[in-house]
Write an enzyme that holds these catalytic residues in place. Structure first.
Site, PDB file in Angstrom:
ATOM      1  N   HIS A  50       0.849  -1.181   0.000  1.00  0.00           N
ATOM      2  CA  HIS A  50       0.000   0.000   0.000  1.00  0.00           C
ATOM      3  C   HIS A  50       0.892   1.241   0.000  1.00  0.00           C
ATOM      4  O   HIS A  50       2.113   1.131   0.145  1.00  0.00           O
ATOM      5  CB  HIS A  50      -0.944   0.009   1.213  1.00  0.00           C
TER       6      HIS A  50
HETATM    7  C1  T46 Z   1       3.299   0.386   6.741  1.00  0.00           C
HETATM    8  C2  T46 Z   1       3.859  -0.970   6.991  1.00  0.00           C
HETATM    9  C3  T46 Z   1       5.346  -0.995   7.081  1.00  0.00           C
HETATM   10  C4  T46 Z   1      -3.712  -0.027  13.736  1.00  0.00           C
HETATM   11  O1  T46 Z   1      -4.804  -0.166  14.340  1.00  0.00           O
HETATM   12  N1  T46 Z   1      -2.851   0.962  14.098  1.00  0.00           N
HETATM   13  C5  T46 Z   1      -1.652   1.158  13.502  1.00  0.00           C
HETATM   14  O2  T46 Z   1      -0.909   2.084  13.878  1.00  0.00           O
HETATM   15  C6  T46 Z   1      -1.290   0.272  12.433  1.00  0.00           C
HETATM   16  C7  T46 Z   1       0.051   0.456  11.714  1.00  0.00           C
HETATM   17  C8  T46 Z   1      -2.140  -0.723  12.084  1.00  0.00           C
HETATM   18  N2  T46 Z   1      -3.326  -0.885  12.748  1.00  0.00           N
HETATM   19  C9  T46 Z   1      -4.218  -1.995  12.377  1.00  0.00           C
HETATM   20  C10 T46 Z   1      -4.871  -1.873  11.003  1.00  0.00           C
HETATM   21  C11 T46 Z   1      -5.030  -3.321  10.576  1.00  0.00           C
HETATM   22  O3  T46 Z   1      -6.243  -3.812  11.096  1.00  0.00           O
HETATM   23  O4  T46 Z   1      -3.426  -3.192  12.318  1.00  0.00           O
HETATM   24  C12 T46 Z   1      -3.870  -4.042  11.275  1.00  0.00           C
HETATM   25  C13 T46 Z   1      -2.737  -4.406  10.357  1.00  0.00           C
HETATM   26  O5  T46 Z   1      -2.325  -3.237   9.608  1.00  0.00           O
HETATM   27  P1  T46 Z   1      -1.777  -3.326   8.112  1.00  0.00           P
HETATM   28  O6  T46 Z   1      -2.473  -4.394   7.370  1.00  0.00           O
HETATM   29  O7  T46 Z   1      -1.799  -1.951   7.536  1.00  0.00           O
HETATM   30  O8  T46 Z   1      -0.260  -3.800   8.388  1.00  0.00           O
HETATM   31  P2  T46 Z   1       0.964  -3.817   7.363  1.00  0.00           P
HETATM   32  O9  T46 Z   1       2.079  -4.507   8.067  1.00  0.00           O
HETATM   33  O10 T46 Z   1       0.579  -4.338   6.033  1.00  0.00           O
HETATM   34  O11 T46 Z   1       1.360  -2.270   7.181  1.00  0.00           O
HETATM   35  C14 T46 Z   1       1.909  -1.573   8.281  1.00  0.00           C
HETATM   36  C15 T46 Z   1       1.396  -0.134   8.298  1.00  0.00           C
HETATM   37  O12 T46 Z   1      -0.025  -0.144   8.277  1.00  0.00           O
HETATM   38  C16 T46 Z   1       1.903   0.666   7.119  1.00  0.00           C
HETATM   39  O13 T46 Z   1       1.706   2.031   7.404  1.00  0.00           O
HETATM   40  O14 T46 Z   1       3.934   1.206   6.093  1.00  0.00           O
HETATM   41  O15 T46 Z   1       3.328  -1.580   8.180  1.00  0.00           O
END
Ligand code: T46
Length: 136
Positions: A50
């Site tokens: 993303h």
């Molecule tokens: C990025 C990469 C390196 C939250 O509630 N709070 C937060 O601060 C974050 C980061 C995530 N979340 C929740 C949202 C989703 O339900 O945690 C879950 C997993 O998040 P996501 O699918 O976005 O995780 P990644 O590892 O694909 O991405 C994350 C960050 O979202 C993104 O900003 O750059 O790590």
């Protein structure tokens, strides 16, 4: 690649164990409003895929190693992070994909803003259109 860069942080070598630190605005180009970390990543899993419209981040391999591929819509650049005193600065508007996590890897991320799901672009074609619109 759009101002992305590796930032070297302080490393205070000490026989008791080393210490590194980073200070918002002084050492990185943003104020730190949020810190999150990713750990216990099963072998072969990937994260990210993303972009963020506004968010800036510093990605640190606090432990172990992993790959970060950045894409600004025109070119891709891959970084391998494995030093707890180095951070990858990721500016806004860049697609990121993380993978090849070693066992025990901890990906620590310093972010310029609070969590906001509306600020994510999770569709690659939408990302390319977004890049075109901001470059026009
Ligand atoms: C990025 C990469 C390196 C939250 O509630 N709070 C937060 O601060 C974050 C980061 C995530 N979340 C929740 C949202 C989703 O339900 O945690 C879950 C997993 O998040 P996501 O699918 O976005 O995780 P990644 O590892 O694909 O991405 C994350 C960050 O979202 C993104 O900003 O750059 O790590």
């Amino acid at each position: 690649m759009n101002n992305a860069k590796i930032i070297q942080m302080a490393k205070i070598a000490d026989p008791r164990g080393n210490l590194s630190f980073v200070q918002g605005v002084k050492d990185i180009p943003f104020e730190i409003k949020r810190v999150y970390w990713i750990y216990d990543v099963p072998g072969g899993e990937s994260r990210g895929s993303h972009a963020h419209k506004e968010l800036q981040q510093l990605i640190i391999a606090a432990s172990g190693s992993f790959r970060v591929t950045l894409d600004d819509g025109k070119e891709k650049q891959t970084y391998y992070l494995n030093k707890p005193y180095e951070g990858l600065y990721v500016p806004s508007g860049v697609w990121r994909d993380l993978g090849d996590f070693s066992s025990g890897a901890v990906c620590m991320v310093l972010a310029s803003d609070y969590y906001n799901a509306d600020e994510y672009i999770r569709d690659y074609d939408e990302f390319l259109n977004y890049r075109k619109s901001v470059n026009e």
